[in-house]
Design a protein around this motif. Structure first.
Motif, PDB file in Angstrom:
ATOM      1  N   GLN A  53       0.832  -1.205   0.000  1.00  0.00           N
ATOM      2  CA  GLN A  53       0.000   0.000   0.000  1.00  0.00           C
ATOM      3  C   GLN A  53       0.866   1.254   0.000  1.00  0.00           C
ATOM      4  N   GLY A  54       2.008   1.186   0.684  1.00  0.00           N
ATOM      5  CA  GLY A  54       2.926   2.322   0.676  1.00  0.00           C
ATOM      6  C   GLY A  54       3.525   2.583  -0.692  1.00  0.00           C
ATOM      7  N   LEU A  55       3.571   1.535  -1.524  1.00  0.00           N
ATOM      8  CA  LEU A  55       4.056   1.683  -2.896  1.00  0.00           C
ATOM      9  C   LEU A  55       2.957   2.135  -3.851  1.00  0.00           C
ATOM     10  N   GLY A  56       1.756   2.352  -3.296  1.00  0.00           N
ATOM     11  CA  GLY A  56       0.653   2.801  -4.126  1.00  0.00           C
ATOM     12  C   GLY A  56      -0.059   1.682  -4.849  1.00  0.00           C
ATOM     13  N   ASN A 286      10.810   8.277  -7.552  1.00  0.00           N
ATOM     14  CA  ASN A 286      10.311   7.339  -6.551  1.00  0.00           C
ATOM     15  C   ASN A 286      11.121   7.362  -5.267  1.00  0.00           C
ATOM     16  N   ALA A 287      12.130   8.226  -5.185  1.00  0.00           N
ATOM     17  CA  ALA A 287      12.984   8.215  -4.007  1.00  0.00           C
ATOM     18  C   ALA A 287      12.174   8.473  -2.747  1.00  0.00           C
ATOM     19  N   ASN A 331      11.976   2.584  -4.956  1.00  0.00           N
ATOM     20  CA  ASN A 331      12.413   2.790  -6.324  1.00  0.00           C
ATOM     21  C   ASN A 331      11.453   2.154  -7.321  1.00  0.00           C
ATOM     22  N   PHE A 332      10.585   1.274  -6.831  1.00  0.00           N
ATOM     23  CA  PHE A 332       9.629   0.587  -7.699  1.00  0.00           C
ATOM     24  C   PHE A 332       8.200   1.020  -7.375  1.00  0.00           C
ATOM     25  N   LYS A 333       8.085   2.222  -6.832  1.00  0.00           N
ATOM     26  CA  LYS A 333       6.781   2.729  -6.430  1.00  0.00           C
ATOM     27  C   LYS A 333       5.910   2.986  -7.641  1.00  0.00           C
ATOM     28  N   ARG A 334       4.638   2.648  -7.518  1.00  0.00           N
ATOM     29  CA  ARG A 334       3.691   2.866  -8.608  1.00  0.00           C
ATOM     30  C   ARG A 334       3.574   4.362  -8.881  1.00  0.00           C
ATOM     31  N   SER A 335       3.589   4.729 -10.155  1.00  0.00           N
ATOM     32  CA  SER A 335       3.538   6.133 -10.537  1.00  0.00           C
ATOM     33  C   SER A 335       2.332   6.409 -11.425  1.00  0.00           C
ATOM     34  N   LEU A 423       6.716  -2.780  -9.914  1.00  0.00           N
ATOM     35  CA  LEU A 423       6.498  -4.181  -9.579  1.00  0.00           C
ATOM     36  C   LEU A 423       6.071  -4.858 -10.873  1.00  0.00           C
ATOM     37  N   GLN A 424       6.783  -5.901 -11.267  1.00  0.00           N
ATOM     38  CA  GLN A 424       6.634  -6.420 -12.613  1.00  0.00           C
ATOM     39  C   GLN A 424       6.661  -7.947 -12.641  1.00  0.00           C
ATOM     40  N   VAL A 425       6.295  -8.470 -13.809  1.00  0.00           N
ATOM     41  CA  VAL A 425       6.628  -9.838 -14.198  1.00  0.00           C
ATOM     42  C   VAL A 425       7.298  -9.726 -15.558  1.00  0.00           C
TER      43      VAL A 425
END
Length: 499
Positions: A53-56, A286-287, A331-335, A423-425
């Motif tokens: 949730q913190g990563l959006g 994303n910092a 660094n991988f936060k949803r934007s 966040l990926q595959v």
């Protein structure tokens, strides 16, 4: 080794959310699967949800629904060494072996040095909570006319690898544990350790790493010894070194001082503490910003995970670890930013070749077009199923009309970075890159992604050295097998040459 006694902790993760912590692996035997109903697992699951949730992210979306459980299981399995005892492994595995006369050879009882080489292990870095690779070489000199079952050297090494570690302490703990449990004349341990590193830019261009194992990783070699191996000039080290050289392993550069590992973890670098910045190609948007509500809640959640694993977050080595781990994740936060087609430049300007890539061949067949390529574009991403990194290279081929410009490598690299820092595959990453390039070069696009996945080595499967390749083909290249084969052959030649 920093493990806490049984107990329950309550940690405030912010937003009026409190996590009650209990030991996760309390009843977990070697090889036993963690059950979803386990109370400790539920605690880590809740903490991982706070992180997502913190990563959006939406924790209920497909692909993430079971991520908290998968992460909890992986962490529990990767730190099960806290609940294992060396005595339980070695007892019953010491065998009498008369050997040579007591006046001849090492220790006068079972001959000379015994070395088990090339044990592939993994451990979790105590500085950033990311797994690192370990290749372990263990030797001992039998005494008392006893030898130990060879598999026990591997199992004892794994006990200490399955804890939050640094290379120096890991080598010394393995050496001391074997020496104290089997009482040989001496024990020698050499560890070759690899920690993931981000590609640094040189002269404005990202350093290229091939997809082969160990490229793009920071390596450090550590050695430790007990008994006769405590003397660094002992002849025993000469024998140990000689037996490793048979397998191409050189211990001459191996370090024995604790300070050598301190700079090997990317989390300890100045760049990470500053959000990585542009030097390492990181997406600075994303910092993490210290003091923010999300940052505080995420850091508390990471601290609760350490408690649940049986660790003491305040011990030396773990102080600051939750903060560093969160900085990595953000660094991988949803934007909400969208990629603009203009990133790939103006496709209507004149065609130009550059830097050895570019035009492969005029396709003919009625097409006044050229097959162009950009190869070995490095990337890093984070697996959304396990919250573990994967890294590798991207190869892009596309058909450009004679009047179209070849896209600059820096633009293609920016495209790869954009989709990588989520966040990926790997399958989705391949498709997204192909579709973006196809939006500009609609005659045809082919994308190949080669990657090493940390989740393939740090969980039960433990397939060290494996790599994954994916391909996406759009437009004319989907039906032109000759052109597609031409591009793939170019990738193969470039990969073989290492350029």
């Amino acid at each position: 080794m920093g493990a806490l006694d049984e107990g329950c902790f309550e940690v405030d993760v912010g937003n009026d959310v409190k996590l009650g912590i209990m030991s996760v692996c309390e009843d977990l035997d070697d090889g036993e699967e963690v059950l979803e109903g386990d109370g400790g697992i539920a605690v880590i699951e809740d903490a991982v949800k706070v992180l997502l949730q913190g990563l959006g992210e939406d924790v209920n979306r497909e692909g993430l629904k079971k991520t908290p459980l998968r992460v909890a299981k992986a962490l529990c399995d990767g730190t099960r060494g806290y609940k294992q005892k060396v005595k339980d492994i070695v007892d019953g595995a010491l065998f009498p072996e008369a050997g040579v006369d007591s006046r001849i050879g090492h220790a006068g009882g079972a001959g000379g040095l015994v070395v088990v080489r090339g044990l592939d292990l993994f451990s979790y870095c105590e500085s950033c909570l990311l797994p690192f690779k370990v290749r372990c070489h263990v030797g001992y000199i039998p005494s008392g006319q006893r030898v130990v079952g060879l598999s026990k050297l591997s199992r004892v090494s794994d006990v200490f690898a399955r804890r939050l570690q640094n290379p120096y302490r890991l080598a010394n703990e393995i050496s001391a544990a074997l020496y104290n449990s089997i009482r040989p004349a001496g024990v020698a341990v050499l560890l070759q350790c690899w920690h993931i590193q981000f590609p640094e830019e040189e002269d404005g261009h990202a350093q290229v790493f091939s997809s082969e194992e160990m490229h793009g990783w920071k390596e450090v070699s550590i050695r430790a010894g007990s008994g006769v191996f405590e003397d660094e000039k002992s002849n025993a080290w000469t024998d140990f070194s000689a037996l490793l050289k048979f397998k191409g392993v050189n211990i001459e550069k191996a370090q024995v001082k604790q300070s050598v590992y301190q700079s090997w973890c990317v989390a300890g670098s100045k760049e990470l503490c500053n959000g990585h910045g542009a030097k390492n190609g990181f997406n600075s948007r994303n910092a993490a910003k210290p003091g923010g509500t999300n940052q505080s809640a995420m850091t508390s959640a990471a601290t609760s995970i350490l408690h649940a694993l049986g660790e003491d977050p305040s011990r030396a080595g773990l102080a600051g670890t939750p903060h560093r781990f969160i900085q990595w994740l953000t660094n991988f936060k949803r934007s909400s930013l969208e990629l603009k087609p203009s990133l790939l430049g103006n496709p209507n300007s004149g065609w130009q070749s550059h830097n050895g890539n570019g035009k492969i061949k005029n396709l003919g067949n009625g097409y006044m077009s050229n097959l162009c390529s950009e190869l070995n574009l490095p990337f890093w991403s984070q697996c959304e199923h396990h919250l573990l990194p994967f890294q590798g290279v991207v190869h892009i081929g596309y058909i450009a009309d004679e009047e179209q410009a070849v896209v600059e490598r820096s633009s293609m690299q920016s495209l790869v970075y954009f989709y990588g820092y989520h966040l990926q595959v790997q399958e989705r990453l391949t498709r997204q890159i192909a579709e973006s390039v196809y939006s500009v070069f609609s005659r045809g696009v082919i994308v190949v992604v080669e990657a090493n996945h940390i989740c393939m080595i740090s969980r039960g499967i433990e397939k060290v050295g494996s790599s994954t390749a994916t391909i996406a083909v759009l437009g004319h290249l989907a039906s032109d097998s000759e052109a597609k084969a031409m591009f793939l052959q170019t990738v193969s030649k470039r990969s073989a040459s290492g350029s």
